[in-house]
Design an enzyme around this catalytic site. Structure first.
Site, PDB file in Angstrom:
ATOM      1  N   ARG A  82       0.619  -0.919  -0.047  1.00 36.72           N
ATOM      2  CA  ARG A  82       0.131  -0.227   0.206  1.00 36.72           C
ATOM      3  C   ARG A  82       0.763   1.129  -0.010  1.00 36.72           C
ATOM      4  O   ARG A  82       1.743   1.418   1.051  1.00 36.72           O
ATOM      5  CB  ARG A  82      -0.698  -0.106   1.423  1.00 36.72           C
ATOM      6  CG  ARG A  82      -2.104   1.475   1.040  1.00 36.72           C
ATOM      7  CD  ARG A  82      -2.718   0.600   2.298  1.00 36.72           C
ATOM      8  NE  ARG A  82      -3.509   1.961   2.733  1.00 36.72           N
ATOM      9  CZ  ARG A  82      -3.747   2.504   3.488  1.00 36.72           C
ATOM     10  NH1 ARG A  82      -2.404   3.103   4.601  1.00 36.72           N
ATOM     11  NH2 ARG A  82      -4.472   3.985   3.219  1.00 36.72           N
ATOM     12  N   ASN A 159      -6.667   7.726   3.004  1.00 38.33           N
ATOM     13  CA  ASN A 159      -6.578   7.994   4.374  1.00 38.33           C
ATOM     14  C   ASN A 159      -7.709   8.261   5.730  1.00 38.33           C
ATOM     15  O   ASN A 159      -7.499   9.547   5.653  1.00 38.33           O
ATOM     16  CB  ASN A 159      -5.212   7.789   4.468  1.00 38.33           C
ATOM     17  CG  ASN A 159      -4.758   6.688   5.578  1.00 38.33           C
ATOM     18  OD1 ASN A 159      -3.958   5.933   5.304  1.00 38.33           O
ATOM     19  ND2 ASN A 159      -4.042   7.673   6.534  1.00 38.33           N
ATOM     20  N   TRP A 285       1.585  -1.363   9.047  1.00 38.73           N
ATOM     21  CA  TRP A 285       2.581  -0.240   8.565  1.00 38.73           C
ATOM     22  C   TRP A 285       3.436  -0.135   9.688  1.00 38.73           C
ATOM     23  O   TRP A 285       3.392  -0.761  11.310  1.00 38.73           O
ATOM     24  CB  TRP A 285       1.271   0.931   9.594  1.00 38.73           C
ATOM     25  CG  TRP A 285       2.059   1.951   9.346  1.00 38.73           C
ATOM     26  CD1 TRP A 285       2.862   2.316  10.691  1.00 38.73           C
ATOM     27  CD2 TRP A 285       1.412   3.340   8.430  1.00 38.73           C
ATOM     28  NE1 TRP A 285       2.900   3.732  10.207  1.00 38.73           N
ATOM     29  CE2 TRP A 285       2.303   4.474   8.095  1.00 38.73           C
ATOM     30  CE3 TRP A 285       0.520   3.404   7.127  1.00 38.73           C
ATOM     31  CZ2 TRP A 285       2.063   5.767   8.084  1.00 38.73           C
ATOM     32  CZ3 TRP A 285       0.616   4.332   6.760  1.00 38.73           C
ATOM     33  CH2 TRP A 285       1.281   5.477   6.887  1.00 38.73           C
TER      34      TRP A 285
END
Length: 541
Positions: A82, A159, A285
């Site tokens: 991503r 986002n 992340w």
């Protein structure tokens, strides 16, 4: 995730809410998408094969020079990345040429590419955030770049596009943005993030997912939940994921973190186990360059220096190496169940006090070997210490004067793992007298009139771990630290002393920690030129 961790979440209770008025199963679209598409609540490839994302987030818009990252992420086994982009509202706009290069890089590395606009983060609560409508306009401006890439690209409109202020306001602009893209002719799978900084702790996305999904005339829509500190119990995680699965609505974990922070301790083990059990995608992340180093998977964009979080994601139970399968659009065979042969026994060269380079004869496979995993063997267990796409790898972070036993596995595109190779035992050099050596990297991350955001990376170049430290440097232009994460500052005139937070207190030999801060400034903003760690001068990197 928000650029500053302090904006990420306000804790609350997850609401159980229903999916609107019905829990009926989502029906497959009557309109067949040309590439990746949703059917019966599942993400499928154009050929009908199920595709489960296993990958990470990469902050491309803030680090456009880190062009090796996608290859490194792929070498560690990911099938998806991503990619953080900007539409120019808050950060420097990624041009059509740049986005085209990112897509080409994804394809060259056989990765599915999820592209997202980060400028929408925390809208309604974050004053600098842009709207989903502005993000949709950015995608429309990229129409020529993205046309024909439906097999390889998913469009994540914006986002975390709503903060904690009136999150019910998320539904209408999300629906409108989806419709706007469909009207513009986009046939790609579209991904939409939840409100509450992505965590949906008030259940707005969960309650309105049915209406948003039904508003997409193609049915080619997937929902993304970001799981951080709100999701700190197994029950909260499984309840949320199962609610979408039971309703036949497509979902993935588009971001998540495992290390504890000041808001709580996310239960990443349950997230990963539940995603694997339910066949849902997850994207951790983040690869590197995060302003909070706890969430860096790779330290300094170096795939050979994974953090403990990175080791967990790539090599732990239900991790990427164990569960990722390459998209069949790249020629991977989902029916390939034959593992590679064992690699030849490794040999060691270039052994130092803290590293060793290994080489080994190649394995063979009926389809093709895609990479190798180096493991350290001892005490009846093994730990993965390096990954490589070739037949050599350098293992770092070793202790001087210590014997290590290593072996190698091969893997193929379908994720099959070979038998283990024969082992080799290596004893590192004695090295110098244990003690602290250091190198410091300083950079300005962002700057605005009257202030800036900075980052300081402190690396232990010695052969012994450092526990507890004080870093001292001097600002020459009257800058003053306003806020810091990863450390606690005191400032006397231009001299700044930094002591660590609990999670940056220990620096392993060869390891590093990163401290981020915001500060005020006048017209000039020169960087510090000298640093000391516990009174000893540090090299500058």
């Amino acid at each position: 995730m928000a650029l500053l961790a302090g904006l990420a979440v306000v804790l609350g209770l997850l609401l159980p809410g229903p999916f609107g008025a019905t829990a009926a199963q989502a029906q497959p679209s009557d309109v067949r998408a040309p590439g990746l598409h949703i059917s019966d609540g599942r993400l499928l490839e154009g050929n009908g094969n199920d595709f489960v994302m296993r990958g990470v987030n990469h902050a491309h818009t803030w680090y456009p020079g880190e062009t090796q990252s996608l290859a490194d992420i792929k070498a560690l086994g990911a099938n998806t990345v991503r990619v953080v982009l900007s539409n120019g509202h808050r950060w420097t706009k990624n041009s059509p040429a740049d986005v085209a290069a990112v897509v080409a890089d994804c394809k060259a590395n056989r990765l599915i590419c999820v592209l997202e606009v980060h400028d929408t983060t925390g809208y309604g609560e974050e004053a600098a955030a842009g709207t989903l409508d502005q993000a949709a306009d950015y995608w429309i401006g990229l129409r020529e770049v993205l046309a024909g890439e439906e097999d390889h690209v998913v469009i994540n409109i914006g986002n975390e596009p709503w903060g904690n202020t009136d999150p019910s306001g998320w539904t209408a602009p999300t629906t409108d943005a989806v419709k706007k893209l469909r009207t513009a002719g986009f046939e790609h799978t579209i991904m939409v993030d939840a409100p509450n900084w992505g965590q949906d702790w008030q259940g707005v996305m969960r309650a309105n997912a049915r209406a948003v999904y039904d508003a997409d005339p193609t049915g080619n829509l997937i929902f993304s939940i970001h799981m951080y500190s709100v999701f700190d119990t197994a029950q909260e995680i499984t309840d949320y994921l199962n609610a979408f699965v039971d309703a036949g609505l497509p979902l993935l974990i588009g971001e998540f973190g495992g290390p504890a922070d000041q808001w709580g301790d996310p239960d990443e083990d349950t997230m990963m186990a539940a995603a694997q059990q339910l066949g849902l995608g997850y994207l951790a992340w983040s690869w590197s360059g995060n302003t909070d180093p706890v969430l860096d998977l790779a330290i300094g964009f170096d795939p050979s220096r994974l953090s403990s979080w990175g080791e967990r994601i790539f090599h732990g139970a239900n991790g990427i190496a164990e569960t990722s399968r390459e998209a069949t659009v790249y020629g991977g065979d989902p029916g390939d169940t034959q593992p590679p042969t064992a690699p030849g026994a490794p040999t060691a060269s270039a052994v130092t006090a803290d590293s060793a380079t290994l080489g080994w004869p190649a394995a063979t496979d009926d389809v093709g070997v895609t990479g190798y995993d180096v493991v350290s063997v001892g005490g009846g267990s093994e730990t993965k210490v390096a990954a490589s796409s070739s037949t050599t790898a350098t293992v770092t972070g070793l202790t001087a004067g210590t014997a290590y036993t290593f072996a190698v596995y091969a893997r193929d595109a379908a994720g099959n793992r070979s038998p283990r190779s024969a082992t080799v035992t290596v004893t590192t050099d004695e090295g110098g007298t244990p003690g602290a050596g250091c190198a410091v990297g300083y950079r300005v991350v962002n700057e605005w009139p009257g202030g800036f955001q900075g980052e300081i990376a402190v690396r232990n170049t010695g052969v012994a771990a450092i526990s507890g430290w004080t870093l001292v440097f001097r600002f020459a232009d009257g800058q003053r630290v306003a806020n810091m994460w990863g450390g606690t500052p005191t400032q006397d005139g231009g001299t700044v002393s930094v002591t660590p937070a609990s999670y940056t207190s220990d620096i392993a030999a060869g390891g590093s920690v990163t401290v981020g801060f915001t500060a005020t400034k006048g017209g000039a903003n020169s960087s510090p030129t000298a640093f000391t760690l516990d009174g000893s001068p540090c090299a500058t990197a």
